[in-house]
Design an enzyme around this catalytic site. Structure first.
Site, PDB file in Angstrom:
ATOM      1  N   ARG A 189      80.039  39.719  64.836  1.00 29.87           N
ATOM      2  CA  ARG A 189      81.480  39.436  64.781  1.00 29.87           C
ATOM      3  C   ARG A 189      81.748  37.971  65.043  1.00 29.87           C
ATOM      4  NH1 ARG A 189      84.674  44.533  65.425  1.00 29.87           N
ATOM      5  NH2 ARG A 189      86.448  43.134  65.399  1.00 29.87           N
TER       6      ARG A 189
ATOM      7  N   GLU B  79      76.590  43.906  59.017  1.00 27.34           N
ATOM      8  CA  GLU B  79      78.037  44.012  58.782  1.00 27.34           C
ATOM      9  C   GLU B  79      78.656  42.659  59.076  1.00 27.34           C
ATOM     10  OE1 GLU B  79      79.546  47.061  61.309  1.00 27.34           O
ATOM     11  OE2 GLU B  79      78.476  48.633  60.276  1.00 27.34           O
TER      12      GLU B  79
ATOM     13  N   ARG C  42      81.243  39.235  70.310  1.00 23.11           N
ATOM     14  CA  ARG C  42      81.452  40.040  71.525  1.00 23.11           C
ATOM     15  C   ARG C  42      80.249  40.909  71.866  1.00 23.11           C
ATOM     16  NH1 ARG C  42      86.007  44.313  69.468  1.00 23.11           N
ATOM     17  NH2 ARG C  42      87.056  42.410  68.848  1.00 23.11           N
ATOM     18  N   HIS C  43      79.418  41.197  70.868  1.00 25.84           N
ATOM     19  CA  HIS C  43      78.210  41.963  71.215  1.00 25.84           C
ATOM     20  C   HIS C  43      76.958  41.333  70.598  1.00 25.84           C
ATOM     21  CE1 HIS C  43      79.600  43.910  67.546  1.00 25.84           C
ATOM     22  NE2 HIS C  43      80.447  44.716  68.147  1.00 25.84           N
TER      23      HIS C  43
ATOM     24  N   GLY D 191      76.807  54.558  65.180  1.00 23.98           N
ATOM     25  CA  GLY D 191      76.486  53.748  66.341  1.00 23.98           C
ATOM     26  C   GLY D 191      76.914  54.357  67.644  1.00 23.98           C
TER      27      GLY D 191
ATOM     28  N   HIS E 180      81.592  55.515  60.468  1.00 23.22           N
ATOM     29  CA  HIS E 180      82.615  55.194  61.464  1.00 23.22           C
ATOM     30  C   HIS E 180      83.130  56.466  62.134  1.00 23.22           C
ATOM     31  CE1 HIS E 180      85.580  53.026  63.736  1.00 23.22           C
ATOM     32  NE2 HIS E 180      85.038  51.905  63.298  1.00 23.22           N
ATOM     33  N   GLY E 181      82.944  56.518  63.446  1.00 24.44           N
ATOM     34  CA  GLY E 181      83.454  57.638  64.229  1.00 24.44           C
ATOM     35  C   GLY E 181      82.637  58.916  64.076  1.00 24.44           C
TER      36      GLY E 181
ATOM     37  N   HIS F  74      76.353  48.398  70.349  1.00 23.18           N
ATOM     38  CA  HIS F  74      76.792  48.660  71.717  1.00 23.18           C
ATOM     39  C   HIS F  74      75.681  48.564  72.755  1.00 23.18           C
ATOM     40  CE1 HIS F  74      80.750  48.981  70.345  1.00 23.18           C
ATOM     41  NE2 HIS F  74      80.492  50.005  69.551  1.00 23.18           N
TER      42      HIS F  74
ATOM     43  N   GLU G 175      80.937  51.687  51.311  1.00 20.01           N
ATOM     44  CA  GLU G 175      80.777  52.546  52.492  1.00 20.01           C
ATOM     45  C   GLU G 175      82.149  53.145  52.762  1.00 20.01           C
ATOM     46  OE1 GLU G 175      78.792  51.013  56.006  1.00 20.01           O
ATOM     47  OE2 GLU G 175      79.837  52.463  57.268  1.00 20.01           O
TER      48      GLU G 175
ATOM     49  N   ASN H 255      73.534  51.956  64.184  1.00 22.80           N
ATOM     50  CA  ASN H 255      74.228  50.719  64.548  1.00 22.80           C
ATOM     51  C   ASN H 255      74.014  50.483  66.054  1.00 22.80           C
ATOM     52  OD1 ASN H 255      76.310  49.095  65.676  1.00 22.80           O
ATOM     53  ND2 ASN H 255      77.445  49.236  63.769  1.00 22.80           N
TER      54      ASN H 255
ATOM     55  N   HIS I  59      76.616  44.333  63.566  1.00 22.89           N
ATOM     56  CA  HIS I  59      77.827  43.626  63.133  1.00 22.89           C
ATOM     57  C   HIS I  59      77.892  42.324  63.924  1.00 22.89           C
ATOM     58  CE1 HIS I  59      82.509  43.883  62.516  1.00 22.89           C
ATOM     59  NE2 HIS I  59      82.006  42.730  62.122  1.00 22.89           N
TER      60      HIS I  59
ATOM     61  N   THR J 284      87.496  48.170  67.571  1.00 23.07           N
ATOM     62  CA  THR J 284      86.436  48.388  66.595  1.00 23.07           C
ATOM     63  C   THR J 284      87.068  48.207  65.214  1.00 23.07           C
ATOM     64  OG1 THR J 284      84.768  49.955  65.783  1.00 23.07           O
ATOM     65  CG2 THR J 284      86.818  50.909  66.587  1.00 23.07           C
ATOM     66  N   THR J 285      86.247  48.205  64.164  1.00 21.82           N
ATOM     67  CA  THR J 285      86.787  48.002  62.816  1.00 21.82           C
ATOM     68  C   THR J 285      87.800  49.104  62.519  1.00 21.82           C
ATOM     69  OG1 THR J 285      84.552  47.288  62.287  1.00 21.82           O
ATOM     70  CG2 THR J 285      86.089  47.499  60.455  1.00 21.82           C
TER      71      THR J 285
HETATM   72  N1  PXP Z   1      80.289  51.451  59.579  1.00 19.32           N
HETATM   73  C1  PXP Z   1      81.012  50.318  59.751  1.00 19.32           C
HETATM   74  C2  PXP Z   1      81.330  49.498  58.546  1.00 19.32           C
HETATM   75  C3  PXP Z   1      81.422  49.904  61.027  1.00 19.32           C
HETATM   76  O1  PXP Z   1      82.143  48.772  61.171  1.00 19.32           O
HETATM   77  C4  PXP Z   1      81.035  50.674  62.149  1.00 19.32           C
HETATM   78  C5  PXP Z   1      81.410  50.219  63.525  1.00 19.32           C
HETATM   79  O2  PXP Z   1      80.803  49.004  63.797  1.00 19.32           O
HETATM   80  C6  PXP Z   1      80.268  51.821  61.928  1.00 19.32           C
HETATM   81  C7  PXP Z   1      79.936  52.206  60.635  1.00 19.32           C
HETATM   82  C8  PXP Z   1      79.780  52.667  63.059  1.00 19.32           C
HETATM   83  O3  PXP Z   1      80.842  53.281  63.702  1.00 19.32           O
HETATM   84  P1  PXP Z   1      80.580  54.078  65.055  1.00 19.32           P
HETATM   85  O4  PXP Z   1      80.112  53.094  66.054  1.00 19.32           O
HETATM   86  O5  PXP Z   1      81.915  54.670  65.347  1.00 19.32           O
HETATM   87  O6  PXP Z   1      79.530  55.109  64.752  1.00 19.32           O
END
Ligand code: PXP
Length: 244
Positions: free
Chosen positions: A45, A70, A49-50, A212, A190-191, A10, A151, A7, A43, A100-101
């Site tokens: 949005r 996304e 924002r990005h 990401g 995510h994370g 950023h 996901e 992702n 993503h 963030t989401t």
């Molecule tokens: N998956 C989804 C659906 C997300 O919204 C995000 C954040 O944009 C990620 C994965 C990636 O998360 P991270 O940036 O924490 O790795």
């Protein structure tokens, strides 16, 4: 062993900090692919924002692996997706004030409209994934709505420590098995970072990891190419010896 989708949001966050042209997520995507990423995720949005529309439109032309968009479940984004035809969309909840989401999609709230629109998206060659918390209800709704993938949101796992983290891992494992049982394909994200990715890469049925923030942060120190390769190495460690 799951495939790595990077992702690159950023990269665009940094560019937008100065409303300039650098760094360009399109170039970053190419570097990620050359370093072995199996897909590129962005993503778009509502508040832009990005990532900007310009980025996604160029990425559609340049990404050689797979483009995963996304997006919130809104008419504007649906029209955009139908026009652009990315390989995959991942429907996420979106709040303006969040950093963030935060949580998974409330699939029940959207189940009817998801069911109505899903066929057109799929007929257009777009695979549909729903970003959900690892809960049986959400998985059942996703299956009824006809999604290709869920996901699984790994944020709670990533934030938990010690025994709580093991409990979160167990919840993800149960969810992955249940989703598979209901005919859904499974992704996760995510994370995730260099230290916590391995147990997630070892979960059953998980095909793709969306990562990401950790990769883009590491790239500040080591370069993007190296950061992607390092993450691939961590994921590779999940493969049984005969698959390496
Ligand atoms: N998956 C989804 C659906 C997300 O919204 C995000 C954040 O944009 C990620 C994965 C990636 O998360 P991270 O940036 O924490 O790795």
């Amino acid at each position: 062993m799951p495939r790595l989708h990077v992702n690159i949001d950023h990269v665009a966050t940094l560019r937008q900090a100065r409303l300039s042209q650098e760094p360009d997520p399109v170039i970053a995507a190419g570097i990620c692919e050359l370093a072995g990423a199996n897909g590129i995720t962005v993503h778009l949005r509502e508040d832009r924002r990005h990532i900007q529309e310009r980025d996604v439109r160029i990425l559609k032309q340049t990404v050689k692996t797979l483009l995963n968009l996304e997006m919130a479940w809104t008419k504007e984004m649906l029209d955009f997706a139908m026009d652009l035809k990315p390989n995959q969309i991942c429907v996420v909840p979106e709040k303006r004030e969040e950093l963030t989401t935060e949580g998974g999609l409330d699939v029940g709230q959207y189940e009817q409209s998801l069911s109505e629109e899903m066929g057109d998206l799929q007929k257009a060659g777009i695979e549909v994934s729903l970003f959900i918390d690892p809960l049986p209800d959400a998985i059942e709704c996703a299956a009824r709505a006809g999604a290709d993938f869920v996901e699984l949101h790994t944020g709670s796992y990533a934030n938990a420590r010690g025994k709580n983290r093991l409990n979160e891992l167990k919840r993800l494992e149960t969810a992955a098995n249940y989703a598979h049982e209901l005919g859904l394909r499974v992704n996760a994200g995510h994370g995730l970072d260099f230290d916590n990715v391995l147990p997630i890469a070892q979960l059953p049925w998980v095909e793709e990891l969306n990562i990401g923030y950790a990769i883009i942060c590491r790239s500040i120190y080591s370069g993007l190419d190296q950061a992607v390769r390092e993450m691939q190495d961590r994921i590779l460690a999940a493969a049984p010896p005969d698959q390496e």
